[in-house]
Motif scaffolding. Sequence first.
Motif, PDB file in Angstrom:
ATOM      1  N   LYS A  20       0.828  -1.203   0.000  1.00 36.21           N
ATOM      2  CA  LYS A  20       0.000   0.000   0.000  1.00 36.21           C
ATOM      3  C   LYS A  20       0.866   1.258   0.000  1.00 36.21           C
ATOM      4  N   LYS A  21       1.919   1.238   0.792  1.00 32.08           N
ATOM      5  CA  LYS A  21       2.803   2.397   0.867  1.00 32.08           C
ATOM      6  C   LYS A  21       3.509   2.626  -0.472  1.00 32.08           C
ATOM      7  N   ALA A  25       3.182   5.912  -2.836  1.00 37.73           N
ATOM      8  CA  ALA A  25       4.368   6.630  -3.318  1.00 37.73           C
ATOM      9  C   ALA A  25       4.387   6.694  -4.840  1.00 37.73           C
ATOM     10  N   SER A  26       3.996   5.597  -5.491  1.00 41.56           N
ATOM     11  CA  SER A  26       3.944   5.567  -6.952  1.00 41.56           C
ATOM     12  C   SER A  26       2.857   6.497  -7.477  1.00 41.56           C
ATOM     13  N   PHE A  27       1.708   6.495  -6.785  1.00 43.15           N
ATOM     14  CA  PHE A  27       0.610   7.385  -7.162  1.00 43.15           C
ATOM     15  C   PHE A  27       1.077   8.840  -7.135  1.00 43.15           C
ATOM     16  N   LEU A  28       1.744   9.231  -6.055  1.00 43.77           N
ATOM     17  CA  LEU A  28       2.175  10.621  -5.917  1.00 43.77           C
ATOM     18  C   LEU A  28       3.266  10.974  -6.921  1.00 43.77           C
ATOM     19  N   GLY A  29       4.188  10.033  -7.160  1.00 43.67           N
ATOM     20  CA  GLY A  29       5.236  10.288  -8.144  1.00 43.67           C
ATOM     21  C   GLY A  29       4.663  10.501  -9.529  1.00 43.67           C
ATOM     22  N   SER A  30       3.707   9.654  -9.913  1.00 47.76           N
ATOM     23  CA  SER A  30       3.058   9.816 -11.213  1.00 47.76           C
ATOM     24  C   SER A  30       2.218  11.082 -11.251  1.00 47.76           C
ATOM     25  N   ALA A  31       1.617  11.428 -10.107  1.00 47.80           N
ATOM     26  CA  ALA A  31       0.831  12.660 -10.059  1.00 47.80           C
ATOM     27  C   ALA A  31       1.719  13.870 -10.334  1.00 47.80           C
ATOM     28  N   PHE A 211       8.813  13.205   0.834  1.00 44.75           N
ATOM     29  CA  PHE A 211       8.851  12.706   2.205  1.00 44.75           C
ATOM     30  C   PHE A 211       8.212  11.321   2.341  1.00 44.75           C
ATOM     31  N   ILE A 212       7.274  10.992   1.482  1.00 42.59           N
ATOM     32  CA  ILE A 212       6.705   9.637   1.520  1.00 42.59           C
ATOM     33  C   ILE A 212       7.672   8.643   0.887  1.00 42.59           C
ATOM     34  N   ARG A 213       8.252   9.019  -0.235  1.00 40.93           N
ATOM     35  CA  ARG A 213       9.101   8.091  -0.988  1.00 40.93           C
ATOM     36  C   ARG A 213      10.412   7.792  -0.259  1.00 40.93           C
TER      37      ARG A 213
END
Length: 439
Positions: A20-21, A25-31, A211-213
């Motif tokens: 999930k984490k 992180a992938s969602f935010l990077g692609s965003a 900060f998440i990644r």
Amino acid sequence: MSQTTSPAAQASGVHGGTPKKAAVASFLGSAVEYYDFFIFGSAAALIFPTVFFPNADANAAIMSFATFGFAYVARPVGAVILGHFGDRVGRQKVLMFTLVLMGASTFLIGCLPDFNTVGWWAPALLVLARLCQGLSAAGEQAGASSMTLEHAPDNRRAFFTSWTLTGTQGGQILAALVFIPVLALPDEIKFGIGWRIPFWLSALVVVVAFFIRRTLHEPPAFEEAQKSAQISKLPVADLLRGHWQDVLRVICCAFIAAVSTVFGTLAISYAKTVAGVDGSITLWLVVGANLVALGTQPLFGMLADRIGRKPVFIYGALASAVLTPVFLLSLESGSIPLMFLAAIGMFSCGYAASNAVWPSFYAEMFSTKVRFSGLAIGTQLGFLMAGFAPAIVAAMGGIKPGGWVQISIFTAVICTVAAISASTAKESFKVPTKELGLK
């Protein structure tokens, strides 16, 4: 900070809670990537011809769209470099680099002088910044998809990796919502400081994603390869030696990404130039279709975990080909509800199927030791078609009256190529992660 892992998770090769984490992180990077991608595409259609090419007259739109495509020239180079380090030193380290480079490049675009200030240096600097964006993007989705897939349970890989591309919808929604108010500004503000604000705001998304990644660890599959000394010294050489057919297959399948640029960039220009649709309305079409895709893409990922990657991907490609002319003709209808219905049908219920599945579909063609390189190089070479689609179709007369025919034919051809290429791949949804890509 250490993390505990349950026995069940250890048995399946997955860190507890990490899928999930990794997906977030992938969602935010692609965003971040697609926020930057979409504001540049919107600006190329609506702002840059005036700001950077005021003396180009009829060729301004083509030259502006060409700057959009330059990032795709840098992507194959970046894919080789970042793919090498992603397979050698780790997914997480490379992803941190791509995130910072993309954020810095986008912020600096908002600081560039215009043509009236420095002449042709202005578009030259724009192209340079765009090339840096391309280098970053070359490793972002490949690394995020590889890391998320390798963290995911075997039976849910498509669902978790679908969030990498669902992040593209989040980025496009955010970008459109930021850009819509800019279009409403008076021209002297819009073409002055107004268009720069969306580029500067990208820094906020970068900080959150950073900060998440930074707290993510490497996937179990990569850590195991490191411990057993199975890390390739020259990943690209091993890739071309053992997976060259898969690289070609991914290149052709990746043509499908041109549907996104047709929908999110070319159609905006077509709607404004040919149909006289206000730019804010077309941006709201993008927002609406992407909002629905936030829900449909994870569902397509779940479906691919049940019936396989190939049928879902092929459906998305063929549906995109059929529904593109419907969407384009709806722009000429004058009916806003019809435009929204056609946009959702084409993008959210058609293209979204291929978009959700390709991260798992492509990544599963390669073994752990060359997955980052294979995914990065294959997709970035294929994405060249997406990058130059607006300029190609504009040169063919696609943003002139009746241009929906050229746009539809172009889209149908690239979708058919993608579907045929996908049909030649092996189905991999039942193959354990550690056995993927092994001949």
